[in-house]
Scaffold this active site. Structure first.
Site: not given
Length: 374
Positions: A45, A264, A268, A309, A347, A349
């Site tokens: 990312s 994430c 979106q 974003f 996140h 995780e």
């Protein structure tokens, strides 16, 4: 070796390269985590971004084989106040400078990271360039202005896996699905669309009993459905979600008859598929200490986040907000009111970060069980 970090607005910082000569550019952002730099470096990312760590000393526990989140380093460059060259950790296999040199990624130290962070916080994330080759700030600023902005970039297709793979025994195993895929049916069949997935997401899905098959981001809806999944998972990833038209179209179709979850970038994509609109944050959320409220339980969770974003679902009557950011009140999670669809922006995780929200994977597992009986 002297190096300069120059930003598109004319601001520049002088420092020292701890990875040797070179030049690299990208979107300059800051990460507020005290630890977890290895997971940051290998998180897809962060593709296209130069990451400034706000904690003043980075690298003191070295690099370990167990803590990577993908097969390579993805950041465009790494910015620290001080880089530790002599780590102390029995698991460490090399130092941070050695790791970045091996990956061909620029690292700069000795700059005022607090001043840089404040500048980005006030003025927003912006394009920048680090160089040891060109030391004229004005020329570097001009170069930075020529770099592409993060808005409008489809970076997910640049980091996705080239082939399908199963997650077996804690690692990705390439598989040929050209003639179909033979599921073991030891658990629900889960197809994960890889937009730049972190491996800890795969580990935790595996722990929940899912049989996970990952497919590249460019896979069509027809190709995915031919695999006969019980559920779909949309992964994290880099870039602008507003340009992922095909991914949004595919997700909209999956939502009609399958349980779907997203994290994430996946959050979106799902949000847009269900009627929401994506927009860019001023400087993003990057770090492992972001407070989020679970709107149902009113419990406050400390979360790991990495996104530039967000998505607005205020006009989506079929969706309910499940999580909200307590710093800026942006959306951090939603669920469909009648369908087995959930998503979160942060996140759960961790890797790195707190485990307050790991329940997300069990929650999705229960939704799949209720929907499919598996």
């Amino acid at each position: 070796m002297k190096a300069i970090l120059a930003l598109e607005d004319g601001t520049y910082f002088e420092g020292t390269s701890f990875t040797g000569p070179g030049e690299s550019g990208g979107e300059a952002i800051f990460n507020t985590g005290m630890t977890g730099y290895q997971e940051v470096l290998t998180d897809p990312s962060y593709t296209g971004q130069m990451v400034c760590m706000t904690y003043p000393l980075i690298g003191n526990y070295g690099i370990t084989k167990e803590d990577i989140e993908s097969a390579k380093v993805h950041v465009a460059a790494f910015i620290v106040k001080e880089c530790c060259k002599h780590p102390s950790n029995w698991r460490s296999v090399m130092s941070l400078p050695e790791y970045l040199k091996e990956a061909g990624v620029m690292g700069i130290e000795g700059i005022d990271t607090r001043a840089l962070t404040r500048h980005l916080r006030i003025n927003g994330a912006m394009r920048g360039i680090i160089s040891t080759e060109e030391l004229d700030p004005e020329k570097l600023v001009a170069k930075a202005k020529q770099l592409p902005t993060m808005e409008g970039q489809n970076l997910a297709d640049t980091v996705t896996s080239e082939t399908c793979y199963a997650w077996q025994d804690g690692k990705p195993v390439p598989v040929d699905v050209s003639s179909g895929y033979k599921w073991s049916d030891k658990g629900p069949r889960l197809v994960l669309v890889d937009y730049g997935v972190k491996w800890n997401i795969l580990r935790l899905l595996d722990e929940q009993g899912f049989e996970v098959l990952s497919v590249p981001s460019h896979y069509s809806e027809e190709q995915v459905r031919a695999l006969e999944p019980d559920a779909i998972f949309l992964s994290n990833g880099p870039g602008d979600p507003a340009v992922l038209d095909q991914a949004v179209k595919n997700a909209k179709s999956y939502c009609e008859d399958l349980p779907v979850a997203g994290i994430c970038l996946g959050h979106q994509i799902l949000g847009q598929a269900l009627g929401g609109k994506a927009f860019k944050l001023k400087f993003g959320h990057h770090g492992c200490n972001h407070p989020v409220m679970d709107m149902e339980s009113k419990k406050i969770e400390i979360s790991s986040q990495n996104h530039g974003f967000c998505v607005d679902i205020s006009d989506c009557s079929d969706l309910k907000i499940t999580h909200k950011n307590l710093n800026d009140e942006t959306l951090e999670g939603f669920a469909h009111k009648t369908k087995p669809i959930i998503a979160i922006q942060f996140h759960p995780e961790a890797a790195p970060g707190p485990h307050d929200s790991c329940y997300f994977f069990a929650r999705f597992r229960n939704l799949v069980k209720d929907a499919t009986g598996k």
